[in-house]
Design an enzyme around this catalytic site. Structure first.
Site, PDB file in Angstrom:
ATOM      1  N   CYS A 278       7.648   9.322  27.480  1.00 51.31           N
ATOM      2  CA  CYS A 278       7.701   8.987  26.052  1.00 51.31           C
ATOM      3  C   CYS A 278       6.751   9.795  25.179  1.00 51.31           C
ATOM      4  O   CYS A 278       7.123  10.247  24.097  1.00 51.31           O
ATOM      5  CB  CYS A 278       7.500   7.485  25.849  1.00 51.31           C
ATOM      6  SG  CYS A 278       5.865   6.859  26.285  1.00 51.31           S
ATOM      7  N   HIS A 336       4.381   2.382  24.699  1.00 53.44           N
ATOM      8  CA  HIS A 336       5.504   3.268  24.426  1.00 53.44           C
ATOM      9  C   HIS A 336       5.157   4.065  23.174  1.00 53.44           C
ATOM     10  O   HIS A 336       4.551   3.543  22.238  1.00 53.44           O
ATOM     11  CB  HIS A 336       6.801   2.486  24.228  1.00 53.44           C
ATOM     12  CG  HIS A 336       7.992   3.357  23.956  1.00 53.44           C
ATOM     13  ND1 HIS A 336       8.291   4.466  24.718  1.00 53.44           N
ATOM     14  CD2 HIS A 336       8.947   3.308  22.982  1.00 53.44           C
ATOM     15  CE1 HIS A 336       9.382   5.043  24.250  1.00 53.44           C
ATOM     16  NE2 HIS A 336       9.790   4.362  23.195  1.00 53.44           N
ATOM     17  N   ASP A 359      12.766   7.726  17.590  1.00 58.69           N
ATOM     18  CA  ASP A 359      12.390   7.693  19.005  1.00 58.69           C
ATOM     19  C   ASP A 359      13.321   8.602  19.791  1.00 58.69           C
ATOM     20  O   ASP A 359      14.524   8.363  19.871  1.00 58.69           O
ATOM     21  CB  ASP A 359      12.475   6.253  19.534  1.00 58.69           C
ATOM     22  CG  ASP A 359      11.828   6.090  20.900  1.00 58.69           C
ATOM     23  OD1 ASP A 359      11.458   7.111  21.512  1.00 58.69           O
ATOM     24  OD2 ASP A 359      11.692   4.944  21.363  1.00 58.69           O
TER      25      ASP A 359
END
Length: 711
Positions: A278, A336, A359
């Site tokens: 991530c 995250h 994202d």
């Protein structure tokens, strides 16, 4: 490629020189930091060019764009001197000396971004010809009040557009760590690569003309980039991997910046770079969006929910020994990382302007593609989960409730833990102008447990069609529903708890040393209690997915009336060293059962600290003058460390990543490595150093340097 035609009426005209006033235009457009040799401009702002020629009568100006430029798609524009065209482009002739013409050209604040050709049309009697003056790149303009990405505060623009290095936060909610990241958006080739990413997108391959004409919108561009940074659908930049070994690529923990990744993708003919997780996806996307002129920052959400069925409930199942069972695809990650970009939302209304969540980590499909956002942070805070794009997914990531169940062999389930405040903690980003951490949780939700927070949660449940029990009131894709038989096997404990407990670390855990812990149990009533404790420890990823068992034991603990008892235990280095994953994380679980009472579950996330690097830079740092760097590392292990590599990078300091082999180190031995940097840009610069070996996943450090111009 865009085109701009500047039609002119000339008699016997021959252009002898074209001066793009590069230095002047770049300074005015805040693009001086780009390493590209071509002219880089921002939309909605004037720029000047000068033409030298022989013989002139009068002139008339015009702009061109895309694979098939067309005025109807704003990829080709034609306009006369001293008047604004229908497209919003305009050109005026300034005072000039004989044999020279100075033009000021203004692009509209909503112009398509990308690479333009500038042509001059020459009309001499019955003869019409054209001359290519050159090309330039047009970017979004956060300095222009009429641009959708306009950012009013200059310090914010310096941070979110012009800062080419930063900090990414990670770790645990109670042990937040920081890592330097080299965004390098102004480095050589990076802008070209960012434009190539747009041209490699699925949208562009399907319909190039329409794709290019949509590039005037930061909503559109940022969404395309969120899909292209991962490789799942469009053979994008980075291939994600969370399991197994990384022999066929680079361990995600070894990356220290975006420049090496983007160049590898570009030079490798668009083959996805292996591997990322991530923070890598977020770091790369921040680089690309900043290079295109969209203000962007990196965000870390601690205890981040991955709610696959979007019912705002994260269900975890364990067996009677406390071992995690994989009966659901829901999960809670220790952290995250995603992005926020700043722009207005013409599609939603002005209330939703500002920071938008994006994202690039491939978790769920949106409109059939692994992409996420832009989702307005204001929509998330207000529970408007029905709004574009993917606001329901992000809302769940910061707001879902956690429920833990014991799953018995007869398929009966007992709910032993429920927490409405665990998810979405310490949402963090780098501060403006400093490397300190700023908590932005308040941008995502109202204070935990407040009346407003619960009202928003219920509003979201209603919009999602989810009942208060976590079940959907209507069937939608991937939504879990329990059957009547399943619901009958779920036991929810009633009554007051009779014991409480806590898992404590006795000292900060350091890799190579034993981990000392204490289990504290308290009898909450006057009756004598026998507590059956089942304790386990597992090496886990930062996604909290167990990968290897380290320890498991069970014993009975006798508790007298209101007695408190502490049970010390340890996890030795020999027990965890071969099981530990690259994330250096261990999850300790204690399941305590009392006869005729409810069960108690305790969990402790442990992050082992890596040893430290000491970085020293000798002498002043001056552009084009060498400076010596010394890096010292001490082996903390009781065994020999071999095959170490020291890597260094930093925009404005090193044009390519530096790699140096480090001599083997005996236990507790220190090693010093020296190398040289020759800064090529002035200002505040970040030098990142990373030590990699088979014994340490990544031992990282960084130092900030003030580089002065050549005197």
């Amino acid at each position: 490629m865009f085109s701009i035609n500047l039609p002119c009426i000339f008699l016997a005209l021959k252009i002898t020189n074209i001066n793009w006033q590069s230095k002047l235009n770049k300074a005015a457009h805040h693009t001086s930091d780009y390493s590209n040799t071509e002219v880089i401009l921002r939309r909605g702002q004037a720029f000047t060019i000068s033409l030298s020629f022989r013989t002139i009568n009068c002139c008339l100006l015009f702009p061109l764009a895309g694979p098939s430029p067309a005025e109807s798609q704003q990829t080709k524009v034609i306009f006369n001197l001293s008047e604004e065209g229908a497209s919003g482009w305009s050109a005026t002739q300034e005072h000039s000396e004989h044999g020279c013409m100075n033009f000021t050209i203004v692009s509209p604040a909503n112009a398509v971004i990308g690479r333009y050709k500038l042509k001059l049309q020459i009309d001499s009697g019955n003869k019409v010809s054209s001359a290519l003056l050159g090309q330039f790149v047009l970017l979004f303009n956060p300095w222009c009040p009429n641009d959708d990405v306009y950012m009013a505060n200059e310090k914010d623009r310096q941070e979110y557009v012009l800062n080419d290095s930063g900090i990414i936060f990670h770790g645990l909610e109670k042990y937040i760590q920081q890592e330097a990241w080299n965004y390098g958006q102004f480095e050589e080739d990076i802008l070209d690569i960012s434009l190539a990413i747009l041209d490699r997108s699925l949208n562009h391959r399907k319909d190039p003309s329409t794709d290019v004409s949509n590039r005037n919108s930061p909503i559109y561009v940022s969404r395309v980039i969120s899909a292209m940074v991962n490789s799942n659908d469009e053979k994008g930049v980075v291939e994600g991997k969370w399991n197994g070994k990384y022999c066929s690529g680079t361990n995600p923990l070894h990356w220290s910046g975006s420049v090496t990744i983007l160049r590898k993708w570009y030079r490798g003919r668009y083959k996805p770079v292996r591997y990322g997780q991530c923070w890598v996806f977020a770091g790369v996307m921040c680089t690309v969006l900043r290079s295109l002129g969209i203000p962007t920052r990196v965000i870390t959400n601690f205890n981040s929910a991955h709610d696959r069925n979007i019912n705002l409930s994260i269900d975890k199942y364990i067996d009677v020994s406390g071992k995690t069972l994989h009966l659901t695809e829901d999960s809670v990650w220790n952290f995250h990382v995603w992005n926020e970009s700043w722009f207005i939302r013409r599609d939603l209304g002005s209330f939703y302007d500002g920071w938008q969540v994006l994202d690039a980590t491939p978790q769920e499909r949106s409109k059939g593609i692994f992409q996420c956002g832009p989702a307005s942070t204001k929509a998330i805070k207000e529970g408007d989960v029905n709004l574009d794009y993917d606001s329901s997914f992000v809302f769940a990531a910061v707001n879902a409730d956690c429920v833990t169940w014991i799953h018995y062999s007869n398929k009966r389930k007992e709910r032993i833990y429920s927490n409405t405040r665990k998810i979405g903690k310490f949402i963090s980003t780098k501060a403006v102008s400093t490397n300190s951490r700023v908590d932005v949780t308040h941008n995502y939700k109202y204070p935990e447990g407040s009346l407003k927070e619960r009202q928003v949660y219920k509003k979201a449940l209603k919009l999602l069609g989810v009942s208060s029990t976590g079940r959907r009131t209507k069937v939608t894709r991937r939504r879990r529903r329990f059957s009547v038989a399943q619901r009958q096997n779920m036991t929810v404990p009633t009554g007051k708890p009779t014991i409480s407990g806590k898992l404590n670390l006795d000292a900060s855990p350091v890799i190579g040393q034993d981990i000392l812990l204490t289990l504290s149990l308290r009898n909450l009533i006057t009756d004598f209690k026998t507590v059956k404790v089942k304790l386990s420890a597992s090496a886990v990823l930062y996604t909290r997915k167990p990968k290897a068992e380290i320890l498991q034991w069970s014993r009975s603990i006798q508790l007298g009336s209101e007695e408190v008892k502490e049970i010390p235990f340890k996890i030795s280095y020999s027990q965890y060293k071969n099981a530990l994953m690259d994330d250096r994380k261990i999850l300790v679980t204690a399941l305590c059962e009392v006869r005729q009472g409810s069960s108690l579950l305790m969990e402790k996330d442990i992050l082992l600290q890596d040893p430290f690097l000491t970085i020293k830079v000798f002498g002043p740092t001056v552009v084009h003058k060498a400076a010596n760097v010394q890096v010292t590392f001490t082996n903390p292990l009781s065994e020999m460390v071999t095959d170490c590599v020291l890597r260094a990078e930093g925009s404005g300091l090193l044009k390519e990543q530096l790699q140096i082999n480090v001599a083997r180190m005996a236990p507790m031995e220190s090693s010093t490595t020296e190398f040289e940097i020759i800064p090529y840009k002035s200002g505040t610069r970040q030098l990142q150093v990373d030590l990699v070996s088979n014994h340490f996943t990544d031992v990282k450090g960084f130092v900030m340097l003030d580089v002065t111009p050549v005197q």
